[in-house]
Design a protein around this motif. Sequence first.
Motif, PDB file in Angstrom:
ATOM      1  N   MET A  20      39.867  28.193  37.934  1.00 19.37           N
ATOM      2  CA  MET A  20      39.003  28.467  36.576  1.00 19.37           C
ATOM      3  C   MET A  20      39.624  29.365  35.650  1.00 19.37           C
ATOM      4  O   MET A  20      39.549  29.145  34.214  1.00 19.37           O
ATOM      5  CB  MET A  20      37.598  29.053  36.951  1.00 19.37           C
ATOM      6  CG  MET A  20      36.671  27.675  37.611  1.00 19.37           C
ATOM      7  SD  MET A  20      34.727  28.521  37.691  1.00 19.37           S
ATOM      8  CE  MET A  20      34.305  27.098  38.518  1.00 19.37           C
ATOM      9  N   LEU A  21      40.124  30.493  35.978  1.00 24.62           N
ATOM     10  CA  LEU A  21      40.705  31.469  35.232  1.00 24.62           C
ATOM     11  C   LEU A  21      42.436  31.211  35.122  1.00 24.62           C
ATOM     12  O   LEU A  21      42.730  31.949  34.044  1.00 24.62           O
ATOM     13  CB  LEU A  21      40.335  32.942  35.548  1.00 24.62           C
ATOM     14  CG  LEU A  21      38.833  33.209  35.747  1.00 24.62           C
ATOM     15  CD1 LEU A  21      38.590  34.344  36.583  1.00 24.62           C
ATOM     16  CD2 LEU A  21      38.098  33.229  34.487  1.00 24.62           C
ATOM     17  N   GLY A  22      42.852  30.811  35.978  1.00 22.27           N
ATOM     18  CA  GLY A  22      44.353  30.634  35.588  1.00 22.27           C
ATOM     19  C   GLY A  22      45.181  31.858  35.971  1.00 22.27           C
ATOM     20  O   GLY A  22      46.441  31.728  35.793  1.00 22.27           O
ATOM     21  N   SER A  23      44.536  32.798  36.740  1.00 24.23           N
ATOM     22  CA  SER A  23      45.484  33.793  37.129  1.00 24.23           C
ATOM     23  C   SER A  23      44.740  34.630  38.246  1.00 24.23           C
ATOM     24  O   SER A  23      43.658  34.839  38.650  1.00 24.23           O
ATOM     25  CB  SER A  23      45.164  35.054  35.889  1.00 24.23           C
ATOM     26  OG  SER A  23      45.513  36.215  36.507  1.00 24.23           O
ATOM     27  N   ALA A  24      45.870  34.689  39.426  1.00 24.69           N
ATOM     28  CA  ALA A  24      45.333  35.361  40.770  1.00 24.69           C
ATOM     29  C   ALA A  24      44.525  36.695  40.559  1.00 24.69           C
ATOM     30  O   ALA A  24      43.959  37.179  41.185  1.00 24.69           O
ATOM     31  CB  ALA A  24      46.699  35.497  41.642  1.00 24.69           C
ATOM     32  N   ALA A  25      45.126  37.620  39.792  1.00 22.52           N
ATOM     33  CA  ALA A  25      44.561  38.800  39.466  1.00 22.52           C
ATOM     34  C   ALA A  25      43.172  38.705  38.862  1.00 22.52           C
ATOM     35  O   ALA A  25      42.335  39.564  39.174  1.00 22.52           O
ATOM     36  CB  ALA A  25      45.526  39.950  38.354  1.00 22.52           C
ATOM     37  N   ASP A  26      43.105  37.911  37.763  1.00 25.24           N
ATOM     38  CA  ASP A  26      41.719  37.784  37.255  1.00 25.24           C
ATOM     39  C   ASP A  26      40.716  37.334  38.069  1.00 25.24           C
ATOM     40  O   ASP A  26      39.627  37.532  38.296  1.00 25.24           O
ATOM     41  CB  ASP A  26      41.600  36.952  35.695  1.00 25.24           C
ATOM     42  CG  ASP A  26      42.614  37.502  34.704  1.00 25.24           C
ATOM     43  OD1 ASP A  26      42.591  38.580  34.890  1.00 25.24           O
ATOM     44  OD2 ASP A  26      42.915  36.788  34.092  1.00 25.24           O
ATOM     45  N   ALA A  27      41.342  36.273  39.121  1.00 24.56           N
ATOM     46  CA  ALA A  27      40.502  35.522  40.302  1.00 24.56           C
ATOM     47  C   ALA A  27      39.963  36.870  41.095  1.00 24.56           C
ATOM     48  O   ALA A  27      38.852  36.899  41.325  1.00 24.56           O
ATOM     49  CB  ALA A  27      40.952  34.640  40.906  1.00 24.56           C
ATOM     50  N   GLU A  28      40.685  37.766  41.501  1.00 27.39           N
ATOM     51  CA  GLU A  28      40.349  38.794  42.366  1.00 27.39           C
ATOM     52  C   GLU A  28      39.474  39.804  41.769  1.00 27.39           C
ATOM     53  O   GLU A  28      38.242  40.103  42.468  1.00 27.39           O
ATOM     54  CB  GLU A  28      41.663  39.558  42.697  1.00 27.39           C
ATOM     55  CG  GLU A  28      42.554  38.781  43.671  1.00 27.39           C
ATOM     56  CD  GLU A  28      42.391  38.736  45.012  1.00 27.39           C
ATOM     57  OE1 GLU A  28      41.284  39.207  45.464  1.00 27.39           O
ATOM     58  OE2 GLU A  28      42.954  38.242  45.903  1.00 27.39           O
ATOM     59  N   ASP A  29      39.834  39.997  40.718  1.00 29.74           N
ATOM     60  CA  ASP A  29      38.329  40.685  39.923  1.00 29.74           C
ATOM     61  C   ASP A  29      37.013  39.938  39.926  1.00 29.74           C
ATOM     62  O   ASP A  29      36.004  40.564  40.171  1.00 29.74           O
ATOM     63  CB  ASP A  29      38.771  41.146  38.324  1.00 29.74           C
ATOM     64  CG  ASP A  29      39.957  42.002  38.354  1.00 29.74           C
ATOM     65  OD1 ASP A  29      40.332  42.831  39.019  1.00 29.74           O
ATOM     66  OD2 ASP A  29      40.708  42.208  37.168  1.00 29.74           O
ATOM     67  N   ALA A  30      37.222  38.727  39.638  1.00 26.36           N
ATOM     68  CA  ALA A  30      35.774  38.042  39.619  1.00 26.36           C
ATOM     69  C   ALA A  30      35.304  37.900  41.064  1.00 26.36           C
ATOM     70  O   ALA A  30      33.988  38.109  41.166  1.00 26.36           O
ATOM     71  CB  ALA A  30      36.054  36.476  38.951  1.00 26.36           C
ATOM     72  N   VAL A  31      36.013  37.626  42.138  1.00 25.75           N
ATOM     73  CA  VAL A  31      35.456  37.830  43.353  1.00 25.75           C
ATOM     74  C   VAL A  31      34.944  39.166  43.750  1.00 25.75           C
ATOM     75  O   VAL A  31      33.901  39.225  44.421  1.00 25.75           O
ATOM     76  CB  VAL A  31      36.624  37.308  44.393  1.00 25.75           C
ATOM     77  CG1 VAL A  31      36.057  37.343  45.896  1.00 25.75           C
ATOM     78  CG2 VAL A  31      37.005  35.744  44.204  1.00 25.75           C
ATOM     79  N   GLN A  32      35.806  40.104  43.483  1.00 28.91           N
ATOM     80  CA  GLN A  32      35.058  41.499  43.606  1.00 28.91           C
ATOM     81  C   GLN A  32      33.633  41.764  42.931  1.00 28.91           C
ATOM     82  O   GLN A  32      32.783  42.126  43.453  1.00 28.91           O
ATOM     83  CB  GLN A  32      36.269  42.605  43.321  1.00 28.91           C
ATOM     84  CG  GLN A  32      35.587  44.098  43.467  1.00 28.91           C
ATOM     85  CD  GLN A  32      35.646  44.077  44.987  1.00 28.91           C
ATOM     86  OE1 GLN A  32      36.300  43.480  45.946  1.00 28.91           O
ATOM     87  NE2 GLN A  32      34.808  45.055  45.511  1.00 28.91           N
TER      88      GLN A  32
END
Length: 272
Positions: A20-32
């Motif tokens: 959805m976000l296209g970025s592994a770092a942004d994805a980790e933030d969303a999951v956190q």
Amino acid sequence: MDADDFETARPRLVAVATRMLGSAADAEDAVQEAWLRADRADGTVDNPTAWLTTVVSRICLDRLRARRDTAPLDEVEPADPAPGPDAQAELAESVGAALGAVLDDLAPAERVAFVLHDVFAVPFDDVAAVLGKSPAGTRQLASRARRRVAGAPRPDAARADAVRAFLAASRDGDFTALVDLLDPDAVFRTHADDAPSTVLSGAPAIAEAFLFKAKTALVALVDGLVGYTVRLPGAPGYLLLGDVTFTAEGRIAALDVTLRADEVAGSEVVPL
């Protein structure tokens, strides 16, 4: 919901958020953020993975809307006939190979509807609950996204060549070539749960850090995005995942490197 439920669901959550976000770092933030919400939630959840998927999807939707600075997409268009299972699987697989460029042009609600239903097979009723729309309206959003995805180019070859050239210059210690491949304002970041993040800014500093490195690095699609992977000889079972972001001119704008254990990486890695 306890921590074990969250860790069981985490690989799927990271995969959903990354697409959805296209970025592994942004994805980790969303999951956190989803975990923080889950930790504060009261009561028992019958299906923790489904509940967490909904929470992560709503977080991603909010972030996509913030990026676009746009209101929810409410207009409707006639929906195409639903594709057969084989055609739908083929289209979803093609998105996995060119995620960023294909999905960035979609409106936030279209992107969420397509990713959840076509890529992760979430039923339309559940997707509708995430979007706050009717199932019929959600089908229309997914249909519109499907048409755009099907007609989009698959521009990964040039980016893969750029990453390949960067890794080769790193191995050869070619400082000039590294600087030429990087945007002057490029950023290098590392991410690890048990260590502070490292940040370097500027092409010369990053080039210096990469001299004579990348000996075992391989170009790969990491969660559908062109990047690279590194096996660590002294740490079997662990993998460095490099998420590479490009400027419009094709230079490397950012390198985000994450150390993950294979069994909990939650990432789709396809060598190129």
